[in-house]
Enzyme design. Structure first.
Site, PDB file in Angstrom:
ATOM      1  N   GLY A  33      46.034   7.080  22.088  1.00  0.00           N
ATOM      2  CA  GLY A  33      47.172   6.136  22.382  1.00  0.00           C
ATOM      3  C   GLY A  33      48.189   6.428  21.412  1.00  0.00           C
ATOM      4  O   GLY A  33      48.131   6.884  20.152  1.00  0.00           O
ATOM      5  N   LEU A  34      49.619   5.757  21.666  1.00  0.00           N
ATOM      6  CA  LEU A  34      50.549   5.621  20.936  1.00  0.00           C
ATOM      7  C   LEU A  34      50.302   4.675  19.648  1.00  0.00           C
ATOM      8  O   LEU A  34      49.165   3.942  19.647  1.00  0.00           O
ATOM      9  CB  LEU A  34      51.934   4.909  21.763  1.00  0.00           C
ATOM     10  N   SER A  35      51.053   5.068  18.728  1.00  0.00           N
ATOM     11  CA  SER A  35      51.033   4.092  17.320  1.00  0.00           C
ATOM     12  C   SER A  35      51.274   2.584  17.769  1.00  0.00           C
ATOM     13  O   SER A  35      52.016   2.381  18.814  1.00  0.00           O
ATOM     14  CB  SER A  35      51.829   4.627  16.398  1.00  0.00           C
ATOM     15  N   GLY A  36      50.387   1.818  17.660  1.00  0.00           N
ATOM     16  CA  GLY A  36      50.873   0.517  17.935  1.00  0.00           C
ATOM     17  C   GLY A  36      50.056   0.148  19.146  1.00  0.00           C
ATOM     18  O   GLY A  36      49.981  -1.251  19.693  1.00  0.00           O
ATOM     19  N   GLY A  38      46.943  -0.215  20.008  1.00  0.00           N
ATOM     20  CA  GLY A  38      45.767  -1.220  19.703  1.00  0.00           C
ATOM     21  C   GLY A  38      44.470  -0.336  19.510  1.00  0.00           C
ATOM     22  O   GLY A  38      43.252  -0.961  19.554  1.00  0.00           O
ATOM     23  N   LYS A  39      44.507   1.013  19.382  1.00  0.00           N
ATOM     24  CA  LYS A  39      43.266   1.897  19.218  1.00  0.00           C
ATOM     25  C   LYS A  39      42.411   1.430  18.085  1.00  0.00           C
ATOM     26  O   LYS A  39      41.180   1.113  18.493  1.00  0.00           O
ATOM     27  CB  LYS A  39      43.733   3.302  18.739  1.00  0.00           C
ATOM     28  N   SER A  40      42.885   1.004  17.023  1.00  0.00           N
ATOM     29  CA  SER A  40      42.050   0.833  15.879  1.00  0.00           C
ATOM     30  C   SER A  40      41.408  -0.506  15.860  1.00  0.00           C
ATOM     31  O   SER A  40      40.273  -0.939  15.483  1.00  0.00           O
ATOM     32  CB  SER A  40      43.018   0.863  14.307  1.00  0.00           C
ATOM     33  N   SER A 107      46.048  11.243  18.349  1.00  0.00           N
ATOM     34  CA  SER A 107      45.765  12.663  18.836  1.00  0.00           C
ATOM     35  C   SER A 107      46.762  12.797  20.118  1.00  0.00           C
ATOM     36  O   SER A 107      46.342  13.028  21.098  1.00  0.00           O
ATOM     37  CB  SER A 107      44.294  12.508  19.248  1.00  0.00           C
TER      38      SER A 107
END
Length: 199
Positions: A33-36, A38-40, A107
Site C-alpha cells: 500500500g501507499l506510504s502512510g 498503515g501497513k507497518s 512494493s
C-alpha cells in the site's frame, strides 16, 4: 543467475519437518500500500496476535531492512526493484524455515510482488492490499514525506512522482480509512483464519 558449478544443497530437515514441528502452515503475508497507508502498524499488530496464538513469525519492515540488508539502495525504480527482490529471497528462506513471514513494503510494482509469489508454493504467498486513499495517507503522514515530495524535496516518491500499481486480485483487500488500526487488524486476522492461512 547462479554460476553453473553452484548446486543447491538439500537439507535432511526440510520445510515440511520444520512446519510440522512448529504446528503451522508457513507463508508470506505481504502487506502492500501507499506510504502512510498503515501497513507497518497493521503488520505489527497482526504479528502480536499471531504470537499470542502460538505462531512462529518474523516481521520484515520497509524502513528496518534499509538499516542493513538494503542499506546500500536508493529509492529510484531500479533500486526499488532490487529492494523487493532481496526481501522476496529472504521471505522464501523464512518460509523454508517453517515461519510465517510478514512484510510491510510499499512494493509499488506488480511484477515485483509477483516475483515473490513465483518463489513460493501455491498458497504460501498472501497478498494483502492495505487500500487507504492518498488524502488519508497524507493526513496521517508522521514523517512529513508527502509534503516534502510535493515541494520537490524528495524525488521518486510513490503516489506523487512515482507510480503505484495497485493489486487487482489480492488474497485479502483491506479498506482502511475510518476505523482504528486495531479494528482493521482484527478483520485481517479473521480473514486469514477463514481462508485457512492461520489456525
Amino acid at each position: 543467475m547462479a554460476p553453473s558449478n553452484i548446486v543447491w544443497h538439500k537439507s535432511t530437515v526440510d520445510k515440511q519437518h520444520r512446519s510440522a514441528k512448529l504446528g503451522q502452515k508457513p507463508s508470506v503475508i505481504w502487506l502492500t500500500g501507499l506510504s502512510g497507508s498503515g501497513k507497518s502498524t497493521i503488520a505489527n499488530l497482526l504479528e502480536k496476535r499471531l504470537y499470542e496464538a502460538d505462531h512462529a513469525t518474523y516481521l520484515l519492515d520497509g524502513d528496518n531492512v534499509r538499516h542493513g540488508l538494503c542499506g546500500d539502495l536508493g529509492f529510484n525504480d531500479k533500486a526499488r526493484v532490487e529492494n523487493i527482490r532481496r526481501i522476496s529471497e529472504v521471505s522464501k528462506l523464512f518460509v523454508d524455515a517453517g515461519l510465517i513471514a510478514l512484510t510491510a513494503f510499499i512494493s509499488p510494482f506488480k511484477a515485483d510482488r509477483n516475483y515473490c509469489r513465483s518463489l513460493l508454493a501455491n498458497g504460501e504467498f498472501v497478498e494483502v492490499f492495505v487500500d487507504t486513499p492518498i488524502e488519508v495517507c497524507e493526513k496521517r503522514d508522521p514523517k512529513g514525506l508527502y509534503q516534502k515530495a510535493r515541494s520537490g524535496e524528495i524525488k521518486h516518491f510513490t503516489g506523487i512522482d512515482s507510480a503505484y500499481e495497485a493489486p487487482q486480485s489480492p488474497e485479502i483487500h483491506l479498506h482502511y480509512k475510518d476505523e482504528t488500526a486495531q479494528q482493521t487488524t482484527q478483520r485481517l486476522y479473521l480473514a486469514l483464519q477463514e481462508k485457512g492461512y492461520v489456525k
